[in-house]
Design an enzyme around this catalytic site. Sequence first.
Site, short mmCIF file in Angstrom:
data_model
loop_
_atom_site.label_atom_id
_atom_site.label_comp_id
_atom_site.label_asym_id
_atom_site.label_seq_id
_atom_site.Cartn_x
_atom_site.Cartn_y
_atom_site.Cartn_z
N ASP A 1013 0.84 -1.20 0.00
CA ASP A 1013 0.00 0.00 0.00
C ASP A 1013 0.87 1.25 0.00
OD1 ASP A 1013 -2.18 1.60 0.04
OD2 ASP A 1013 -3.05 0.81 1.88
N LYS A 1082 -6.16 11.90 11.12
CA LYS A 1082 -5.78 11.10 9.96
C LYS A 1082 -6.66 11.36 8.74
CE LYS A 1082 -5.26 6.43 8.17
NZ LYS A 1082 -5.29 4.97 8.40
N ASP A 1241 -4.29 2.72 -5.17
CA ASP A 1241 -2.89 2.84 -4.78
C ASP A 1241 -2.45 1.68 -3.88
OD1 ASP A 1241 -4.39 3.51 -2.60
OD2 ASP A 1241 -3.29 5.32 -2.09
#
Length: 1326
Positions: A1013, A1082, A1241
């Site tokens: 990742d 986050k 991604d």
Amino acid sequence: MSLLRVCAFAKCLSRRSLFERCAVRVSFPDCCQVCVTVRNGAVRRISETPFRFQRRNVAFVTPKAEDGKKRVLEQNQLLDVLEARIHQLQADVVLDVRHAKVQFVKAPSSGRGGVSGKALRGGPQEKTDITKSGQTVSKAGPKSQTSRWMEKLSKEKTSKLKKQQNILKKVKEKSTGKAKGSKSSLLLPGTSHKTISTTAKKTGPSIKKSRSDKTLADETRDAFFSSSASTAAGGTAAMLHKHKQKKTKKQAEEGKVQSASDAERMAKELAEVEELERRLNQQAGQSVFSSRPECQQEDAAGNTCGDLQMSIHSYLEACVFAGQIEKAHHFLVSQHRVMSRRKHLNTDVYNIMMRVWAKKGTLNQIGRMFILLEEAGLKPNVGSYCTALECMGRSPDLSPKIVTRCLSQMEEDGLTVDDVFSQCIFHQDERDMVLKAVHIVQPDYQPNLHATTECYPPLVEDYYMQREDHQYPKLDFTHEELKERFTRQLNMEQACNVTIDSVEGTKAVTENMAKMRELLAAQRIQWQKILLQALRENKMILSNTNSKDYRLNLYPYLCLLEDREYVDIMIQSVVNMPPSGESLKILAKDLGHRIYTKYYVQQKNRNQTVEKLGNIYSAYLDLLAKDSEAYHVLPREHWCNIELEQSAGPTLQGGETHWPYVVTLELGTFMVDMMVKNLKINSDILNSAHERKLIPILYHMYTFRSTRQIGFIKPHPILTQMQQEAMETKLTFDSYVIPMLCPPMPWTSVKFGAYLLTPTKLMRAVEGATQHEVLLEKCQNLHAVFDSLNQLGNCAWRINSPLLDIIISIFNDRGSEKLDIPPPLSEAPKIQHFNPQDPAYTASEKAHMKREVIVAKKKCSEMHSLRMDALYKLSIANYMRGEIFWFPHNMDFRGRTYPCPPYFNHLGSDVTRAILVFAEGKKLGPRGLDWLKIHLVNLTGLKKKSSLQGRLEYANTIMEDILDSADNPLNGKKWWMNADEPWQALACCMEIANAVRSPDPAEFISHFPVHQDGSCNGLQHYAALGRDVIGATSVNLMPCDVPQDVYSGVAQQVEEFRARDAQQGLKIAQVLEGFISRKVVKQTVMTVVYGVTRYGGRLQIEKRLKEIDEFPKEFVWDASHYLVRQVFSGLKEMFTGTREIQDWLTESARLISKSGHTVEWVTPLGLPIIQPYHRTRNQVLKSTMQHINLQITHDAKERPDTVKQKNAFPPNFIHSLDSTHMMLTSLHCYSAGLTFVSVHDCFWTHALTVDTMNKVCREQFVALHSQPILEELSTFLLQKYCGGPPTEAKNKKYQEYRRLMLLLAKVPQTGDFDLQRVKESTYFFS
């Protein structure tokens, strides 16, 4: 309207009638009658306007007798206005391919410099005539003759400047020698054509050259001067001179002295602007008719009738398909007869009827169609000649002279016979008939078909040109096995749907369940009969309706399929309807889409393409089957080569017209209306105590979504109860919902790929949006994009059966919210029923109970949606158990790839990903087991800050828990349940257990996908674009011993800000002590890079704070406001380069959209991208049921939505880069023989090949960002949006144009980060 304003000014100044004072003859040789009428009407309206309003509007230019100096200045100002308006008018009336010059007749000057009050009469050379058609024909003299009005203006201007200089001399104390010397430079020659200047006098005519020779500061300074000065020549001359004259007057009154140097500087600036205007006028004169604004208008005009053209095209094809030839012919002729309707026709519409007559061999009808084309002002295209040749091929005893004449006419139109065979789409035996006709005069002719010359973007040129080391993988199937799978897939797609067992069917059947199933089965048989009769009655009514021939109606669309097929589609929609109901628009769209899909597949069958498809696919399988020889070509190339070899017969690609969204919706609404009116049930079917009467099973009602009222179709509670209690064991899906049973067809063009027969778009778009498809069809070098999609689609999958059994067992028990298994509706909160009129309840109690009812209903609806979603996914997975299957891929408008099956795919939730494994197994090898353990720790989320070695050591210390989870997932320690991704963690535990218990783990065959990742991938691309060292280090582009956590870094930065503010006594900063964590910030940090606003960021932080039980709820609002500001400040300090690039992209998009354009760009792989955000247009679809209001946000005729355009450009641009990186990695992994798939991604491969994939991933990231991405973007945007200064409204728009040009040219500066360091970074992807 510029001329009208000139006349209005003249009238106001003289206080006399417009036509008493200024009879101006204007010649518009290119204007149509409508334009002349509109302008004359406008003049008439102005002449009737009361003077008091005109005086109020122009009071600032009314001369006053008591101030002679002011009068001179105001008269000079008026001359500037007149001159500027004349130039603007000459730019305004650019029509077709010629300038319509405005010729003014000579007028004697009044004493005040105004316009003479006598009517002006032109000499013989200026005479104008109006033709019968209404067009104005000029009989003026030669163009080289200077207009006497312009000569007059020139003289008046010279006089004006002399007077102006005299005024300046009187107030100067210094010598006026310099001022006298500068007088000539202040003169503005009265040229008949002026355009806005954008370059300095000393530079050449090229804008780019002048930009490269100057610094940005110089450009900005010159732009300011040229913008402010040239504004006077572009339509705001009055404003500039007004400012200058007011300043002079003020200095005279106050006795201030203006220095001679200032006058000289201004004179010099005006002279430079004069020269720039002259030079740019020459450039604009050369390119005025090919400039971008005209192109945009042409595109808009094309889009205006685009939907109607598609509707006409679809209607004619439906008539022809249904055998209603006479109806189609009458419709086309009626459209052709009326000019207002004829404009919506194009050559392809006429070609539809030509194909019909060609099939019948009636050459005289083909000839009539050619005559109609000529009458419509259209030219025959290659398809028209193809139908003519086909008809000749079907005509016996045809004279060769006719064929020769046809071929000669083709040659005159610039077409060849090879064009017919290479560009036309053939059905059935059409190609053979065309060839037969050609052979009449050219017996030895054979079509000369060659593969198109392929050109590749620089980024992948070496990949395609140097293939010595490529090792393309094969599938682990024989040719016969794959061919058998193709047959099964073909049968499923021809049926258009598939019925599978529900995983709920494993439950024991109770007596009540059996009773409800019988009742439902009997009712559906009855409903089928009722709907069948209703459909036939409605069709009869529509066929007998005495409507005009030119009107579109639904009758042909109701004749495309068998009546029973329409009924089956309607019954299936009733079965699938949720208990809470469905929006009428969504339900209608689904019904219409199902009908179109069946029609599309039947077209393929009728055109005889299925048999040819089987032959080509069989040859294509030689590339993939393990028992065939190795090929050194890609799947797309192999398929294209086979198509060239088997060119005879029908064409596989294209030819079918997609229905417009409105047609699909209208047809679906018609079906829903039939269902609501005719489907009924006995009211006592569940309770015999009730009175028996027929009641509708569906209700049409209205409800609110946000602030909009929408139509809603809701099932009767009796039907809902019966369906819930029956718990039927069968589910029916459209065929495209199920994964493919054979490898997908490779994408070889924009319109061909993926499923065998089911229509599939290469690029997903909003319903009705066509701009993406238009861009793609113009693009010729999408080979790398096609090949990447084909590689992703060729990855074979299978089901992880042991894990699926565990999930189904929990699903059929009571579910588990902790494990993301939705519980059944029996676990939903009970909805309390109470009587609002009951006096026993107080008003507050009633309000409280109402709120509880609303919350309970919402919860039930959400639980049903989640439960059905899980049911569909698990049932499809159970149906595919033991099978090998494939996911065809397409992409969104940014280039991000997605599997086509909507419910079950590897982009889904943790549950879906866990039950998918690669069909092909590979040995673990020496490091494979270590990668499995590291992957397991990554899935738990426990050691994100640890090194890979640290994660591996942690995995070895918990091997007991791993093995226990694998052996006793539901009855053991249940360690896996605490992971971030519990089901994928459990699947990994099982794979590790099997590997470590095998005789040799290195030889163990693993099918398990290991993920790598990206570390905040959006910020990685920003950091690479800006070469930002600090930002690159924060997101692991720089090699480090342990992974850098950008979220923790931002949280630490915010904590420092908070501590500082707390010391200064800020209350909210003191309250937040101890609550700022990585989790709180986050989501906001992750989405800032994708354009989240402060408002959105505040909502994200507010949600996180509410999840903290200890945090005082009364401070959530203030705390979220405070934290979002600090997060944005922290990011700005950490990622300065990122913020500059983001701001540059945002501001560029804002200025582009303000100029009236949507933002477009091209990815480094050559994929064209356009943002489809326009201002909302409301379109009302009228039906007997209700009027549906469609909010169209993608209409290219509307102006761009500036807010959406600017906010979306940065995230969309970054998404296009991450998709490019993924595609590059995909291509190079395929050439290395790897199995590779991606979730944007997050890259997946076998444990054995993780190291190879990591190497490729880093190399391709460096290769991508080694390209001058921002510089190429700047160049593209400049060429597209700054191709030339605006030809109209040369004031404010010109300043915006200059701002846009300077902004686009000013690419953000980059830092010193060395991209090659990415190749050494362990945690770039990990």
